[in-house]
Design a protein around this motif. Structure first.
Motif, PDB file in Angstrom:
ATOM      1  N   LEU A 154      -4.238  -6.524   2.541  1.00  0.00           N
ATOM      2  CA  LEU A 154      -4.553  -7.644   1.658  1.00  0.00           C
ATOM      3  C   LEU A 154      -4.502  -7.242   0.182  1.00  0.00           C
ATOM      4  CD1 LEU A 154      -5.419 -10.647   1.867  1.00  0.00           C
ATOM      5  CD2 LEU A 154      -7.778  -9.864   1.671  1.00  0.00           C
ATOM      6  N   MET A 155      -4.601  -5.963  -0.104  1.00  0.00           N
ATOM      7  CA  MET A 155      -4.599  -5.498  -1.500  1.00  0.00           C
ATOM      8  C   MET A 155      -3.155  -5.452  -2.021  1.00  0.00           C
ATOM      9  SD  MET A 155      -7.525  -2.548  -1.180  1.00  0.00           S
ATOM     10  CE  MET A 155      -7.351  -2.045  -2.892  1.00  0.00           C
ATOM     11  N   ILE A 156      -2.627  -6.617  -2.296  1.00  0.00           N
ATOM     12  CA  ILE A 156      -1.253  -6.759  -2.791  1.00  0.00           C
ATOM     13  C   ILE A 156      -1.268  -6.647  -4.307  1.00  0.00           C
ATOM     14  CG2 ILE A 156       0.734  -8.306  -2.911  1.00  0.00           C
ATOM     15  CD1 ILE A 156      -0.177  -9.522  -0.287  1.00  0.00           C
ATOM     16  N   PRO A 157      -0.442  -5.788  -4.891  1.00  0.00           N
ATOM     17  CA  PRO A 157      -0.428  -5.654  -6.363  1.00  0.00           C
ATOM     18  C   PRO A 157       0.059  -6.933  -7.033  1.00  0.00           C
ATOM     19  CG  PRO A 157       0.639  -3.786  -5.296  1.00  0.00           C
ATOM     20  CD  PRO A 157       0.438  -4.819  -4.238  1.00  0.00           C
ATOM     21  N   ALA A 158      -0.334  -7.094  -8.276  1.00  0.00           N
ATOM     22  CA  ALA A 158       0.108  -8.233  -9.084  1.00  0.00           C
ATOM     23  C   ALA A 158       1.401  -7.848  -9.788  1.00  0.00           C
ATOM     24  CB  ALA A 158      -0.972  -8.619 -10.090  1.00  0.00           C
ATOM     25  N   PHE A 159       2.533  -8.303  -9.249  1.00  0.00           N
ATOM     26  CA  PHE A 159       3.836  -7.957  -9.829  1.00  0.00           C
ATOM     27  C   PHE A 159       4.170  -8.815 -11.036  1.00  0.00           C
ATOM     28  CE2 PHE A 159       4.105  -6.749  -5.326  1.00  0.00           C
ATOM     29  CZ  PHE A 159       4.475  -5.419  -5.456  1.00  0.00           C
ATOM     30  N   ASP A 160       3.414  -9.886 -11.244  1.00  0.00           N
ATOM     31  CA  ASP A 160       3.635 -10.734 -12.404  1.00  0.00           C
ATOM     32  C   ASP A 160       3.041 -10.053 -13.643  1.00  0.00           C
ATOM     33  OD1 ASP A 160       4.205 -12.734 -14.132  1.00  0.00           O
ATOM     34  OD2 ASP A 160       2.894 -14.249 -13.218  1.00  0.00           O
ATOM     35  N   HIS A 161       3.854  -9.894 -14.669  1.00  0.00           N
ATOM     36  CA  HIS A 161       3.387  -9.186 -15.873  1.00  0.00           C
ATOM     37  C   HIS A 161       2.381 -10.017 -16.672  1.00  0.00           C
ATOM     38  CE1 HIS A 161       6.280  -5.962 -15.273  1.00  0.00           C
ATOM     39  NE2 HIS A 161       7.246  -6.880 -15.112  1.00  0.00           N
ATOM     40  N   THR A 162       2.367 -11.312 -16.469  1.00  0.00           N
ATOM     41  CA  THR A 162       1.393 -12.145 -17.192  1.00  0.00           C
ATOM     42  C   THR A 162      -0.006 -12.030 -16.617  1.00  0.00           C
ATOM     43  OG1 THR A 162       1.918 -14.040 -15.778  1.00  0.00           O
ATOM     44  CG2 THR A 162       3.199 -13.790 -17.815  1.00  0.00           C
ATOM     45  N   CYS A 163      -0.124 -11.473 -15.419  1.00  0.00           N
ATOM     46  CA  CYS A 163      -1.446 -11.307 -14.789  1.00  0.00           C
ATOM     47  C   CYS A 163      -2.111 -10.057 -15.340  1.00  0.00           C
ATOM     48  CB  CYS A 163      -1.293 -11.226 -13.275  1.00  0.00           C
ATOM     49  SG  CYS A 163      -2.863 -11.162 -12.393  1.00  0.00           S
ATOM     50  N   GLY A 164      -3.378 -10.185 -15.705  1.00  0.00           N
ATOM     51  CA  GLY A 164      -4.062  -9.053 -16.325  1.00  0.00           C
ATOM     52  C   GLY A 164      -4.668  -8.078 -15.337  1.00  0.00           C
ATOM     53  N   THR A 165      -4.824  -8.464 -14.091  1.00  0.00           N
ATOM     54  CA  THR A 165      -5.459  -7.606 -13.091  1.00  0.00           C
ATOM     55  C   THR A 165      -4.421  -6.768 -12.365  1.00  0.00           C
ATOM     56  OG1 THR A 165      -5.364  -9.414 -11.489  1.00  0.00           O
ATOM     57  CG2 THR A 165      -7.383  -9.187 -12.777  1.00  0.00           C
ATOM     58  N   LEU A 166      -4.896  -5.703 -11.739  1.00  0.00           N
ATOM     59  CA  LEU A 166      -4.001  -4.841 -10.973  1.00  0.00           C
ATOM     60  C   LEU A 166      -3.624  -5.479  -9.631  1.00  0.00           C
ATOM     61  CD1 LEU A 166      -5.733  -1.391 -11.614  1.00  0.00           C
ATOM     62  CD2 LEU A 166      -3.712  -2.328 -12.749  1.00  0.00           C
ATOM     63  N   LEU A 167      -4.549  -6.174  -9.006  1.00  0.00           N
ATOM     64  CA  LEU A 167      -4.291  -6.830  -7.736  1.00  0.00           C
ATOM     65  C   LEU A 167      -4.095  -8.325  -7.954  1.00  0.00           C
ATOM     66  CD1 LEU A 167      -6.936  -5.034  -5.471  1.00  0.00           C
ATOM     67  CD2 LEU A 167      -4.510  -4.502  -5.729  1.00  0.00           C
ATOM     68  N   ASP A 168      -3.372  -8.926  -7.026  1.00  0.00           N
ATOM     69  CA  ASP A 168      -3.062 -10.356  -7.132  1.00  0.00           C
ATOM     70  C   ASP A 168      -4.240 -11.155  -6.582  1.00  0.00           C
ATOM     71  OD1 ASP A 168      -1.853 -12.773  -7.432  1.00  0.00           O
ATOM     72  OD2 ASP A 168       0.033 -12.197  -6.481  1.00  0.00           O
ATOM     73  N   VAL A 169      -5.214 -11.412  -7.443  1.00  0.00           N
ATOM     74  CA  VAL A 169      -6.421 -12.127  -7.046  1.00  0.00           C
ATOM     75  C   VAL A 169      -6.112 -13.593  -6.761  1.00  0.00           C
ATOM     76  CG1 VAL A 169      -8.789 -12.700  -7.721  1.00  0.00           C
ATOM     77  CG2 VAL A 169      -7.787 -10.528  -8.426  1.00  0.00           C
ATOM     78  N   GLU A 170      -5.228 -14.186  -7.534  1.00  0.00           N
ATOM     79  CA  GLU A 170      -4.883 -15.589  -7.326  1.00  0.00           C
ATOM     80  C   GLU A 170      -4.236 -15.804  -5.953  1.00  0.00           C
ATOM     81  OE1 GLU A 170      -2.473 -16.877 -10.514  1.00  0.00           O
ATOM     82  OE2 GLU A 170      -4.041 -16.664 -12.048  1.00  0.00           O
ATOM     83  N   LEU A 171      -3.464 -14.845  -5.488  1.00  0.00           N
ATOM     84  CA  LEU A 171      -2.846 -14.956  -4.169  1.00  0.00           C
ATOM     85  C   LEU A 171      -3.912 -14.990  -3.075  1.00  0.00           C
ATOM     86  CD1 LEU A 171      -0.537 -14.811  -2.099  1.00  0.00           C
ATOM     87  CD2 LEU A 171      -0.550 -12.323  -2.404  1.00  0.00           C
TER      88      LEU A 171
END
Length: 421
Positions: A154-171
């Motif tokens: 479940l700990m998927i990285p945030a590949f979007d550069h506009t996201c400030g967190t390391l993990l994709d919390v919105e996902l």
């Protein structure tokens, strides 16, 4: 590339799945290229093979060609997509096409594909920029069986550069909302509890990210209903970690954050830690102490009622053991001090009342003493002597007139001296 012929005899019937899932059959299927693999897969589906076995074939095929989808360490081989000597753009496009093709051939039945494989597929799809409709399909299928997911996948990285967190919390927040929007027949109480534990563990991990905003944390923590969590220890641990990593959180923001915790669902260990936690607001600490006191009183009432049913003379219950905080100890010291002052004041009042009683008794004794002394003054010496010898009459029922008559009669007549004249 060599094509494997698929006939009636090569397809293993559904009655013997152990032979069907043997290693050599998987290896034979994985030497095909994508087009031949898809053709043979459709032939297998027409033979009535179970969907879970078809998904096992797809997962094994994908792990051979794309090591990112494998749970094991990737084996360096020229047949993989990552090892082909091509430009980075061409390799990126090939991965994207490969993932989109895999999403299109997955069995449509629910719970037919393992959730962890779907999460790895979604991570790769986000990494290579797969079309939005394919990612939405993966998110929908993952939400069907989110209770089967593991924290690692479940700990998927945030590949979007506009996201400030390391993990994709919105996902993860989208997956939770999709899971909660399922009908009641698709989600049970047990699955809801498993998802709550998974979310609490995920919150403890993302709380270490200094770029995580308070709104993102509260949105994910409060997404689940209150009845989903049997105990709030995991949620309390995540909030404590967040406050430790983010020391600049305002007091009002702390109050909003701690409203997510249900103090009634904390274990005694967590309540003891929360009572001494200086990072928590005072209101939250008071609620925790009040809840712990309520639970102790309820336990004492239950134990007393059960013991009364078992025995007419129950043994005295053991004193409850609880961990006192600094604030609680200070309140107890103040209460003891007030009690000592009340006891000292009562002692002074008792001493004053005792002195008044003694003075009243002394005054009473003085009045009775004068009455005893006044009676013999009206009697003669002989009468007094007769009273002492026990010859006097009983004076019970005597009146003052009788006493006066007796005194007069008892007098000795005066003897006059003879005159010399």
């Amino acid at each position: 590339m060599k094509e494997v012929a698929v006939s009636e005899s090569s397809v293993i019937p559904t009655s013997s799945p152990t032979k069907y899932t043997s290693k050599f059959w998987f290896d034979d299927a994985c030497i095909l290229d994508m087009d031949h693999f898809i053709k043979n897969l459709y032939i297998i589906k027409e033979k009535g093979v179970r969907p879970d076995l078809i998904s096992s074939i797809i997962a094994n095929y994908a792990s051979k060609w794309l090591p990112d989808l494998s749970t094991e360490e990737p084996i360096k081989s020229p047949a993989t997509l990552t090892g082909s000597p091509e430009s980075l753009t061409a390799l990126w496009m090939k991965k994207r096409f490969f993932v989109e093709t895999l999403v299109g051939i997955l069995p449509s039945e629910r719970n037919s594909v393992p959730c962890d494989f779907l999460l790895r597929l979604l991570r790769t799809a986000n990494m290579v920029g797969v079309e939005m409709n394919y990612r939405a399909e993966l998110e929908k299928r993952i939400s069907w069986q989110l209770d089967q997911a593991t924290l690692k996948e479940l700990m998927i990285p945030a590949f979007d550069h506009t996201c400030g967190t390391l993990l994709d919390v919105e996902l993860v927040l989208r997956l939770v909302h999709r899971f909660l929007n399922l009908d009641e027949a698709s989600k049970s109480g047990t699955s809801l509890v498993k998802v709550a534990k998974l979310v609490d563990a995920y919150l403890a991990e993302i709380a270490l990210d200094s770029n995580l905003t308070l709104l993102e944390f509260i949105s994910l923590a409060g997404a689940l209903p209150n009845h989903a969590r049997i105990a709030d220890d995991g949620l309390y641990r995540a909030i404590d970690t967040y406050l430790k990593v983010h020391p600049n959180v305002l007091k009002q923001e702390k109050k909003i954050l701690c409203r997510v915790i249900d103090s009634q669902k904390l274990s005694p260990e967590a309540s003891c830690h929360a009572a001494q936690n200086e990072r928590l607001p005072v209101r939250t600490v008071i609620q925790v102490l009040h809840s712990e006191q309520t639970k102790l009183n309820r336990q004492l009432d239950w134990s007393g009622s059960f013991s009364a049913l078992r025995s007419p003379n129950p043994p005295p219950p053991d004193p409850p053991v609880r961990c006192h905080s600094k604030r609680d100890m200070a309140n107890q010291h103040m209460e003891i001090k007030r009690l000592r002052e009340d006891v000292h004041r009562l002692q002074n009042q008792c001493s004053s009342m005792q002195g008044q009683i003694e003075r009243l008794m002394e005054k009473k004794k003085g009045i009775f003493r004068w009455k005893k002394i006044a009676v013999p003054l009206f009697q003669s010496v002989n009468t007094v002597g007769r009273i002492e010898d026990g010859e006097a009459e009983d004076k019970v029922g005597q009146t003052p007139v009788n006493m006066k008559t007796k005194l007069v009669n008892g007098r000795t007549p005066t003897r006059w001296r003879k005159s010399m004249s």
